[in-house]
Every structure is written in structure tokens, then in C-alpha cells.
Design an enzyme around this catalytic site. Structure first.
Site, PDB file in Angstrom:
ATOM      1  N   ASN A 162       2.040  -2.217   5.360  1.00 38.41           N
ATOM      2  CA  ASN A 162       1.314  -0.971   5.627  1.00 38.41           C
ATOM      3  C   ASN A 162      -0.111  -0.996   5.074  1.00 38.41           C
ATOM      4  O   ASN A 162      -0.982  -0.283   5.587  1.00 38.41           O
ATOM      5  CB  ASN A 162       2.108   0.192   5.002  1.00 38.41           C
TER       6      ASN A 162
ATOM      7  N   LYS B  57      -6.755  -5.503  13.706  1.00 42.66           N
ATOM      8  CA  LYS B  57      -5.526  -4.868  14.203  1.00 42.66           C
ATOM      9  C   LYS B  57      -5.091  -5.499  15.530  1.00 42.66           C
ATOM     10  O   LYS B  57      -3.891  -5.631  15.785  1.00 42.66           O
ATOM     11  CB  LYS B  57      -5.714  -3.354  14.352  1.00 42.66           C
TER      12      LYS B  57
ATOM     13  N   SER C  50      -2.527  -0.042  14.619  1.00 42.00           N
ATOM     14  CA  SER C  50      -3.347   1.143  14.911  1.00 42.00           C
ATOM     15  C   SER C  50      -3.565   1.182  16.419  1.00 42.00           C
ATOM     16  O   SER C  50      -3.511   0.129  17.082  1.00 42.00           O
ATOM     17  CB  SER C  50      -4.703   0.998  14.213  1.00 42.00           C
TER      18      SER C  50
ATOM     19  N   TYR D 170     -12.252  -3.914  11.886  1.00 36.90           N
ATOM     20  CA  TYR D 170     -10.919  -3.275  11.843  1.00 36.90           C
ATOM     21  C   TYR D 170     -10.203  -3.456  13.185  1.00 36.90           C
ATOM     22  O   TYR D 170      -9.030  -3.842  13.230  1.00 36.90           O
ATOM     23  CB  TYR D 170     -11.114  -1.796  11.517  1.00 36.90           C
TER      24      TYR D 170
ATOM     25  N   VAL E  58      -2.884  -7.685  -1.356  1.00 39.42           N
ATOM     26  CA  VAL E  58      -2.106  -8.405  -0.331  1.00 39.42           C
ATOM     27  C   VAL E  58      -2.878  -9.560   0.307  1.00 39.42           C
ATOM     28  O   VAL E  58      -2.277 -10.397   0.977  1.00 39.42           O
ATOM     29  CB  VAL E  58      -1.581  -7.467   0.784  1.00 39.42           C
TER      30      VAL E  58
ATOM     31  N   SER F 104       1.611   3.459  -2.394  1.00 35.94           N
ATOM     32  CA  SER F 104       1.500   4.541  -3.379  1.00 35.94           C
ATOM     33  C   SER F 104       0.825   5.790  -2.845  1.00 35.94           C
ATOM     34  O   SER F 104       0.813   6.814  -3.505  1.00 35.94           O
ATOM     35  CB  SER F 104       0.782   4.048  -4.637  1.00 35.94           C
TER      36      SER F 104
ATOM     37  N   ILE G 184      -3.824  10.067  11.932  1.00 42.56           N
ATOM     38  CA  ILE G 184      -2.896  10.650  10.967  1.00 42.56           C
ATOM     39  C   ILE G 184      -3.758  11.059   9.777  1.00 42.56           C
ATOM     40  O   ILE G 184      -4.487  10.219   9.231  1.00 42.56           O
ATOM     41  CB  ILE G 184      -1.854   9.599  10.486  1.00 42.56           C
TER      42      ILE G 184
ATOM     43  N   GLY H 128       0.842  -1.198   0.000  1.00 43.38           N
ATOM     44  CA  GLY H 128       0.000   0.000   0.000  1.00 43.38           C
ATOM     45  C   GLY H 128       0.873   1.242   0.000  1.00 43.38           C
ATOM     46  O   GLY H 128       0.596   2.212   0.702  1.00 43.38           O
TER      47      GLY H 128
HETATM   48  P1  NAP Z   1      -4.864   5.223   2.828  1.00 43.20           P
HETATM   49  O1  NAP Z   1      -4.329   6.559   2.466  1.00 43.20           O
HETATM   50  O2  NAP Z   1      -6.302   4.919   2.632  1.00 43.20           O
HETATM   51  O3  NAP Z   1      -3.974   4.122   2.104  1.00 43.20           O
HETATM   52  C1  NAP Z   1      -4.287   2.771   2.211  1.00 43.20           C
HETATM   53  C2  NAP Z   1      -3.306   1.998   1.349  1.00 43.20           C
HETATM   54  O4  NAP Z   1      -3.604   0.606   1.492  1.00 43.20           O
HETATM   55  C3  NAP Z   1      -3.434   2.345  -0.124  1.00 43.20           C
HETATM   56  O5  NAP Z   1      -2.151   2.535  -0.657  1.00 43.20           O
HETATM   57  C4  NAP Z   1      -4.090   1.112  -0.728  1.00 43.20           C
HETATM   58  O6  NAP Z   1      -3.612   0.805  -2.029  1.00 43.20           O
HETATM   59  C5  NAP Z   1      -3.611   0.032   0.222  1.00 43.20           C
HETATM   60  N1  NAP Z   1      -4.484  -1.136   0.152  1.00 43.20           N
HETATM   61  C6  NAP Z   1      -5.778  -1.243   0.526  1.00 43.20           C
HETATM   62  N2  NAP Z   1      -6.234  -2.481   0.249  1.00 43.20           N
HETATM   63  C7  NAP Z   1      -5.190  -3.165  -0.301  1.00 43.20           C
HETATM   64  C8  NAP Z   1      -5.006  -4.469  -0.777  1.00 43.20           C
HETATM   65  N3  NAP Z   1      -6.011  -5.362  -0.785  1.00 43.20           N
HETATM   66  N4  NAP Z   1      -3.785  -4.834  -1.263  1.00 43.20           N
HETATM   67  C9  NAP Z   1      -2.760  -3.947  -1.287  1.00 43.20           C
HETATM   68  N5  NAP Z   1      -2.872  -2.685  -0.850  1.00 43.20           N
HETATM   69  C10 NAP Z   1      -4.075  -2.299  -0.371  1.00 43.20           C
HETATM   70  O7  NAP Z   1      -4.608   4.889   4.368  1.00 43.20           O
HETATM   71  P2  NAP Z   1      -3.451   5.278   5.395  1.00 43.20           P
HETATM   72  O8  NAP Z   1      -4.058   6.153   6.397  1.00 43.20           O
HETATM   73  O9  NAP Z   1      -2.228   5.701   4.665  1.00 43.20           O
HETATM   74  O10 NAP Z   1      -3.240   3.852   6.097  1.00 43.20           O
HETATM   75  C11 NAP Z   1      -2.016   3.121   6.015  1.00 43.20           C
HETATM   76  C12 NAP Z   1      -1.966   2.141   7.189  1.00 43.20           C
HETATM   77  O11 NAP Z   1      -1.970   2.881   8.425  1.00 43.20           O
HETATM   78  C13 NAP Z   1      -3.154   1.193   7.265  1.00 43.20           C
HETATM   79  O12 NAP Z   1      -2.720  -0.086   7.668  1.00 43.20           O
HETATM   80  C14 NAP Z   1      -4.037   1.811   8.344  1.00 43.20           C
HETATM   81  O13 NAP Z   1      -4.854   0.862   8.983  1.00 43.20           O
HETATM   82  C15 NAP Z   1      -2.970   2.371   9.271  1.00 43.20           C
HETATM   83  N6  NAP Z   1      -3.454   3.429  10.145  1.00 43.20           N
HETATM   84  C16 NAP Z   1      -3.839   4.638   9.659  1.00 43.20           C
HETATM   85  C17 NAP Z   1      -4.276   5.626  10.540  1.00 43.20           C
HETATM   86  C18 NAP Z   1      -4.695   6.994  10.088  1.00 43.20           C
HETATM   87  O14 NAP Z   1      -5.134   7.776  10.954  1.00 43.20           O
HETATM   88  N7  NAP Z   1      -4.591   7.335   8.829  1.00 43.20           N
HETATM   89  C19 NAP Z   1      -4.337   5.364  11.914  1.00 43.20           C
HETATM   90  C20 NAP Z   1      -3.944   4.123  12.366  1.00 43.20           C
HETATM   91  C21 NAP Z   1      -3.493   3.165  11.487  1.00 43.20           C
HETATM   92  P3  NAP Z   1      -4.352   1.269  -3.404  1.00 43.20           P
HETATM   93  O15 NAP Z   1      -4.649   2.745  -3.258  1.00 43.20           O
HETATM   94  O16 NAP Z   1      -3.339   0.941  -4.456  1.00 43.20           O
HETATM   95  O17 NAP Z   1      -5.600   0.447  -3.562  1.00 43.20           O
END
Ligand code: NAP
Length: 266
Positions: free
Chosen positions: A94, A163, A146, A159, A68, A17, A192, A15
């Protein structure tokens, strides 16, 4: 992070990109690592990011698609990485997804998608990476969890469960891989701002959201990426099986009706 040297290391970020993953790719590259960017649906963003990273940091960057949670696609991605990079030293699990649904309305497909991406995906990728790291003499596996691996939240039962499973997965994995010189770390962000929660933050109002966070600000993708880079480096060489929360003390702030006592001088 200029003092952390990851030159010659080869990292795969799932993930990668957009959002937190994209910043992790950028920061790993800034420290000299070659980077494989995994995407699922965002191929164009992966291509653009690869170009940007190469231009800025001059490292070897490639990208490849894989869901994934699909074992065949994951295996094919690792074979692509074997061909194009020859090794893997750092895996960052990620990729993640969520949806807000009441448990009584949740369909089997909602549960399966969220649990499969957040929990099964790291298992499939860690297995592929672990087999290669065992043969090459070691490595680091970082799982992005998370605060919801311990903090329950309404509407996110799939979720939070996934996690929480990932947190235990990291601990078990560290036990099984430690004698192969493979470290495993769980990094758990708080709030975030990314595409995952931008609408939600706007809905509550950024100011209000920030009031809930003791450090007074929503986290930035770099807060997580800096932690990843440190944990991936030899400076963290004796940290293994640990959970690192990157949340500005958010998860500790459950008693929100109780205001901070004023200092005498205020
Ligand atoms: P995001 O901007 O929505 O990005 C999610 C990423 O996951 C995207 O690059 C997406 O890829 C990829 N993804 C989703 N389903 C997938 C799959 N089946 N196979 C491969 N890739 C997949 O979210 P983010 O906030 O950056 O989250 C990144 C990580 O941090 C996650 O594990 C999330 O649970 C964790 N997290 C985030 C927060 C927050 O506040 N943002 C807080 C706690 C934990 P595509 O776009 O190519 O589909």
C-alpha cells in the site's frame, strides 16, 4: 464485512500507519487476521494504531519500520515478521507517495523517490513474501495502484508511470506465482480523501471535486479496505491477475463538458 473470516491469517500492510493503509489494517483485523503494520516515518501513529486494533479486535498486532524502497530494510522487516508472527499469508503493498512537478522541472531525485516507493517497493516486498508463501503453500499479494495506472495526469508523470508499471508488475507476478497457489490482485483507487490529497481537494472545493465523480462523492478509506478484505479472502479464490478499480466511475468520466441528459420526467 462480518461474514469474511480471515482468522489465523497473517497480513503485512506497507505504509499501514495512516490513510488507506491504516483502514486496511483495521478491516483485516476485524475479520480476524493478525496484522503487521509497516511504517516509514510515522512510528508513533503505527504504535497508536496497533494499540487501537488490539483493543477493538483482540488479534495479534505488531509494527516495524522500513523504507520499502530499500532492499536491506525490507529484508530486515520480513525477518522481524518471521520472528514475531511466524508466517505471512497476505501482503498488501500500500505504501505510496507523489509530488506535483512539471516534467521540465522534475529533478532526478523526484523521479527516483516516487518510482522507487510506488514500484520498486512492491517488487522488493513481493519477492520476500513470495519466497515465504511458496514454502508455506500459498498466499495473496495485493498491490494498491491508482486510476493513474491508465489515466494520465499533468504534474504526475513519475507517479503515473510508476503505477502503470505496478499494474503490469501485478499481471506478470500473477503468472509467475499462480502455480504456487499465490494470487496477485491490483486494487486501484480513484479519489479517496487522505493526507495525500486533502489540500488538493480543499483547493478545488469538495463540491466541485464531487461533481467530477459520477457517483457524486469522494471515496472513503473503507471503500478500498473492504475491497482488499474481499480479495484477500477465499471468496475471491479464483480471481487472479485482475485490476479492480474502486473509483465511483471517476476514471470513465473524461468527457466532462457533456452534461448528463435529463430524464423526461426531470
Ligand atoms: P497517505 O495517507 O499519504 O499514506 C501514505 C503511506 O505510505 C504512509 O503510511 C507512509 O508511511 C507510506 N510510505 C510513503 N513512503 C514510504 C516508504 N518509502 N516506505 C514505507 N512506507 C512509505 O496516502 P494514501 O492516500 O493512504 O495512499 C495509500 C496508497 O493508495 C498509495 O499507494 C497511493 O498511491 C494509493 N492511492 C491513493 C489515492 C487517494 O486518493 N488517496 C488514490 C489512488 C491511489 P509513513 O507515514 O510512515 O512515512
Amino acid at each position: 464485512m462480518k461474514n469474511i473470516d480471515l482468522s489465523g491469517k497473517k497480513a503485512l500492510v506497507t505504509g499501514g500507519s495512516q490513510g488507506i493503509g491504516a483502514e486496511i489494517c483495521m478491516q483485516l483485523a476485524q475479520c480476524g487476521a493478525d496484522v503487521f503494520i509497516n511504517y516509514n516515518t510515522s512510528r508513533d501513529k503505527a504504535e497508536e494504531l496497533a494499540k487501537e486494533i488490539r483493543g477493538r479486535h483482540g488479534v495479534n498486532v505488531t509494527y516495524g519500520g522500513a523504507n520499502v524502497s530499500n532492499a536491506k530494510e525490507v529484508e530486515a522487516m520480513f525477518l522481524q515478521m518471521d520472528d514475531e508472527m511466524g508466517a505471512i499469508d497476505i501482503l498488501v503493498n500500500n505504501a505510496g507517495c507523489e509530488s506535483v512537478v512539471h516534467v521540465l522541472d522534475m529533478e532526478e531525485k523526484d523521479w527516483d523517490r516516487v518510482v522507487d516507493v510506488n514500484l520498486k517497493g512492491p517488487f522488493l516486498c513481493a519477492q520476500q513474501a513470495g519466497q515465504r508463501m511458496e514454502n508455506s503453500g500459498g498466499g495473496v499479494i495485493i498491490n494498491i495502484s491508482s486510476i493513474h495506472d491508465v489515466v494520465p495526469r499533468k504534474g504526475l508523470i513519475h507517479y503515473c508511470s510508476a503505477k502503470a508499471g505496478l499494474k503490469m508488475f501485478s499481471k506478470c507476478l500473477s503468472l509467475e506465482l499462480a502455480d504456487k497457489n499465490i494470487r496477485v490482485i491490483s486494487i486501484a483507487p480513484g479519489a479517496i480523501e487522505t493526507n495525500m490529497n486533502r489540500e488538493e481537494i480543499a483547493k478545488f472545493g469538495k463540491d466541485k471535486f464531487e461533481n467530477w465523480i459520477p457517483q457524486g462523492r469522494i471515496g472513503e478509506v473503507a471503500d478500498v479496505a473492504h475491497t482488499v478484505v474481499f480479495m484477500a479472502s477465499d471468496l475471491a479464490g479464483y480471481i487472479n491477475g485482475a485490476d479492480i478499480y474502486v473509483d465511483g466511475a471517476y476514471m470513465n468520466h473524461t468527457i466532462q463538458y457533456d452534461p448528463r441528459p435529463k430524464r423526461k420526467k426531470e
